[in-house]
Design an enzyme around this catalytic site. Sequence first.
Site, PDB file in Angstrom:
ATOM      1  N   SER A  97     -67.141  87.453  21.826  1.00 25.91           N
ATOM      2  CA  SER A  97     -67.101  85.999  21.862  1.00 25.91           C
ATOM      3  C   SER A  97     -68.074  85.453  20.832  1.00 25.91           C
ATOM      4  O   SER A  97     -68.883  86.181  20.277  1.00 25.91           O
ATOM      5  CB  SER A  97     -67.470  85.496  23.254  1.00 25.91           C
ATOM      6  OG  SER A  97     -68.845  85.692  23.487  1.00 25.91           O
ATOM      7  N   LYS A  98     -67.984  84.163  20.610  1.00 33.80           N
ATOM      8  CA  LYS A  98     -68.727  83.612  19.483  1.00 33.80           C
ATOM      9  C   LYS A  98     -70.244  83.703  19.618  1.00 33.80           C
ATOM     10  O   LYS A  98     -70.956  83.698  18.626  1.00 33.80           O
ATOM     11  CB  LYS A  98     -68.293  82.170  19.213  1.00 33.80           C
ATOM     12  CG  LYS A  98     -68.556  81.180  20.319  1.00 33.80           C
ATOM     13  CD  LYS A  98     -68.092  79.804  19.849  1.00 33.80           C
ATOM     14  CE  LYS A  98     -68.561  78.688  20.755  1.00 33.80           C
ATOM     15  NZ  LYS A  98     -68.167  77.369  20.218  1.00 33.80           N
ATOM     16  N   ARG A  99     -70.709  83.844  20.842  1.00 40.32           N
ATOM     17  CA  ARG A  99     -72.162  83.942  21.037  1.00 40.32           C
ATOM     18  C   ARG A  99     -72.723  85.329  20.687  1.00 40.32           C
ATOM     19  O   ARG A  99     -73.932  85.495  20.551  1.00 40.32           O
ATOM     20  CB  ARG A  99     -72.531  83.631  22.498  1.00 40.32           C
ATOM     21  CG  ARG A  99     -72.187  82.226  22.937  1.00 40.32           C
ATOM     22  CD  ARG A  99     -73.344  81.265  22.696  1.00 40.32           C
ATOM     23  NE  ARG A  99     -72.891  79.881  22.781  1.00 40.32           N
ATOM     24  CZ  ARG A  99     -73.547  78.848  22.242  1.00 40.32           C
ATOM     25  NH1 ARG A  99     -74.674  79.054  21.586  1.00 40.32           N
ATOM     26  NH2 ARG A  99     -73.084  77.626  22.349  1.00 40.32           N
ATOM     27  N   ASP A 100     -71.846  86.321  20.632  1.00 39.28           N
ATOM     28  CA  ASP A 100     -72.310  87.694  20.412  1.00 39.28           C
ATOM     29  C   ASP A 100     -72.969  87.902  19.054  1.00 39.28           C
ATOM     30  O   ASP A 100     -73.806  88.776  18.892  1.00 39.28           O
ATOM     31  CB  ASP A 100     -71.151  88.687  20.554  1.00 39.28           C
ATOM     32  CG  ASP A 100     -70.601  88.706  21.972  1.00 39.28           C
ATOM     33  OD1 ASP A 100     -71.411  88.557  22.897  1.00 39.28           O
ATOM     34  OD2 ASP A 100     -69.388  88.857  22.136  1.00 39.28           O
TER      35      ASP A 100
END
Length: 511
Positions: free
Chosen positions: A260-263
């Site tokens: 996901s984009k937070r990774d």
Amino acid sequence: MTDVRVRFAPSPTGPLHMGGVRTALYNKLFAMAHGGTFILRIEDTDQGRFVEGAEAYIEEALAWCGLTPDEGVRSGGDCGPYRQSERTSLYRDAIAQLLERGWAYEAFDTPDELDALRKAAEPEVWQYDASTRGTLKNSLTLGAEEVAALKAQGAPCVVRFKTPETATDIQLVDAIRGEVTFQSNILDDKVLMKADGLPTYHLANVVDDHHMRISHVIRGEEWLPSAPLHVLLYRAFGWEHPVFAHLPLILKPTGNGKLSKRDGDAGGFPVFPIDWHDPTSGDTWPGYREQGYTPEAFVNMLLMLGWNPGDERELFSLQEAAQTFSLDRVVKSGARFNPDKAHWFQAQHLRGAGPQAHVMPLQAVMASRGVNWDQAQCLAVLDMMLERVTFLTDIANTSWLVAAPAQFDAKLVRKKWKDDTSRLLKDLASELQRLDIFSSDAVEACFTAFLEARELGFGQVLLPFRIALTGEGGGPSMFDFSAFLGQEATLSRLADGLAAIEAIRSQTEGS
RNA sequence: GGCCCGUUCGUCUAGGGGUUAGGACGCCAGGUUUUCAUCCUGGUAGCAGGGGUUCAAAUCCCCUACGGGCUACCA
């Protein structure tokens, strides 16, 4: 085989992330491999989640990756418009057809009412389906007059799919997974058209894929559970369904779940192809392009995340990949993303292209940092540095290439400096000063002669020379580098370096 | 919870009844290099578990475990 027509159908609710790019890549490759058509369709039916700039981002990201669509909003084509928000009459017609044939019905239950039903059923899961629809507010339970009255009042109304009551097996052959079977009675009556008059994914997708004559639906695994619904929908319309191929997901490098984009933050790698400027928060999310990746490397890395050619090749251009790409070599299981390997692909592509290929890009990078190197200088630097870096920006970040070092590795100085080292370098400087031609060969010859005359080894002088000029213990050939600097700069760096180093040495002795 | 998909070195993967289970990344060691990097050579490490079927199972079947996805008037 009928004409191969595939589509990539993102929704403009934010930036495309690398998983999406890989889906686009596999679609593009499949089209290329079969002389087919790659279509970009914008699925903008959720007006609530629409994000300004997302569509432009998608187009730009695909273009950077070399995944240009053959048909799409920008590319044009016979099957337009390519934005679903501009195809609403098609969906309305389709809905009318379904309603008429008894494959759909109108429902007036409000979201709040349904929420309450779901809450009340907990911990059981409540579904709007064949078993419950008889008790709800819809055109199946209400009389025709009542329905008409509700509509006349302007009551919000959705259209739902009427899942067959009788339980049957719905079987489909997935091009990647083989035969997959679902029980039809576990399906719920999905909303096909929302109260705002726009279709949901399921309806729009099936209708558009049919009208756009899509032959193969290649999409992420997250769609597999709704595939039986789509099959039923095709049947309801009396259309033949395309071949389905559900791609495995890209997973987080560590921990659980899909990427996901937070990774990216935690792992120190980009999740997006190019920088994304979030218009609402003002945040910028890093992209591979801005990190210094070449599109070829980025795409190659993505290619190998879930596919292989069956032999041991790993390095591919888009064209090369298209020659061997096939769906049956797509892996079934999710792939954990590995940033180290992404790095490796980048290094391979950078070196593989050769120094000449990077002259202009390097010149641009340097110019953006206020360093004006001409093409000859860029080429010289690339010859020296290409095998030592992963990104072109690594070169720009090597400060001693542009200016004399401000820092010297004190530990190294202490280790490598003997009492006569500075004396030797000063003698060497006067030899170098005498050179008329300051080429790499000339410097090397001068060096060799200098060492031979004194019966010294390379290591005794060359490493200190390097430290004086760069402040570091590693790097390219010092003969090449001296030539690159030129006589004057070499000598002045040497003199300044020696002074700085003497200061370090006296400090060390004093303490 | 239900449904569906999956499971080979740490990671990406090859291998689909008989293989010393192969490659790549990473890591380690050696060689090359004036240094660093590149490059070369070698090493490290794996069939989730249990039952079957079979002369023979990583490979076929079943169960379990684990992982993943879906379960919205989002896609």
